[in-house]
Write a protein that holds these residues in place. Sequence first.
Motif, PDB file in Angstrom:
ATOM      1  N   LEU A 159      -9.541   8.117  -2.755  1.00 62.30           N
ATOM      2  CA  LEU A 159     -10.715   8.827  -3.242  1.00 62.30           C
ATOM      3  C   LEU A 159     -11.003   9.961  -2.269  1.00 62.30           C
ATOM      4  O   LEU A 159     -10.691   9.858  -1.080  1.00 62.30           O
ATOM      5  CB  LEU A 159     -11.927   7.906  -3.333  1.00 62.30           C
ATOM      6  N   ALA A 211     -18.770   9.583  -1.968  1.00 59.17           N
ATOM      7  CA  ALA A 211     -17.367   9.218  -1.755  1.00 59.17           C
ATOM      8  C   ALA A 211     -17.189   7.889  -1.033  1.00 59.17           C
ATOM      9  O   ALA A 211     -16.423   7.022  -1.477  1.00 59.17           O
ATOM     10  CB  ALA A 211     -16.642  10.330  -0.997  1.00 59.17           C
ATOM     11  N   ALA A 237     -15.670   4.411  -2.588  1.00 62.20           N
ATOM     12  CA  ALA A 237     -14.481   3.803  -1.990  1.00 62.20           C
ATOM     13  C   ALA A 237     -14.753   2.365  -1.563  1.00 62.20           C
ATOM     14  O   ALA A 237     -13.888   1.495  -1.692  1.00 62.20           O
ATOM     15  CB  ALA A 237     -14.012   4.634  -0.798  1.00 62.20           C
ATOM     16  N   VAL A 285     -10.509   6.776   1.712  1.00 64.72           N
ATOM     17  CA  VAL A 285     -11.366   7.870   1.258  1.00 64.72           C
ATOM     18  C   VAL A 285     -11.261   8.990   2.282  1.00 64.72           C
ATOM     19  O   VAL A 285     -11.350   8.767   3.487  1.00 64.72           O
ATOM     20  CB  VAL A 285     -12.831   7.412   1.061  1.00 64.72           C
TER      21      VAL A 285
END
Length: 197
Positions: free
Chosen positions: A25, A55, A59, A73
């Motif tokens: 990610l 984010a 993750a 991530v």
Amino acid sequence: MSDITLDRKDVLPKLFPQPENYLLLTGLAGSAKDMAAYTKEADNLLTLGGAMGAAVSMALGVALSAPKEQVAVVTGDGELMMNIGALATVASMMPDNLTIVCIDNGMHGETGGQKGHTARRTNLALMAEGAGIPSVMTIQSPDQLDDAYDFLQDTPAPRFLWVRVTDSPPTSYKRNWDLVEGRLKFRNAYLARTQTA
């Protein structure tokens, strides 16, 4: 930032030579462009758009729901600072399969290049340690990339790598901005890895 000599374009191939081994990610902007270009927008990659601060939390959810998969991530300093408390949540949940990489250019590239907090006094490594992340490392020069790769492979997760880079621009890459298509591709890759027969 004169002591910082690491170019962001050199980072991902060294840290993730086999990106297919992860569920990936990214945050917004530079980190999303860098990873999308590097992986050719692979199915195992979810890049965010318009969800600043999400984010690390996303993750974490992926890591907890897919404990047998390695999850990474890659985000930026501005995106991470929007939800810095997510590091405390990661430390509380302690997923042993989550890697957080923050590529920090010390500025807000998407809004005009204003100097960011980390170009002044903010130390993201200390914030990660204070949150309770067990493995934390900082790099800022090309000769530290091999040690950073070893750190990602060998230290207990969750782990946090603060990658301080020069203010050079991210990869010049036009992402696929069909967010529904991107989400469905990632969902299918996730299910292919996690569904049992």
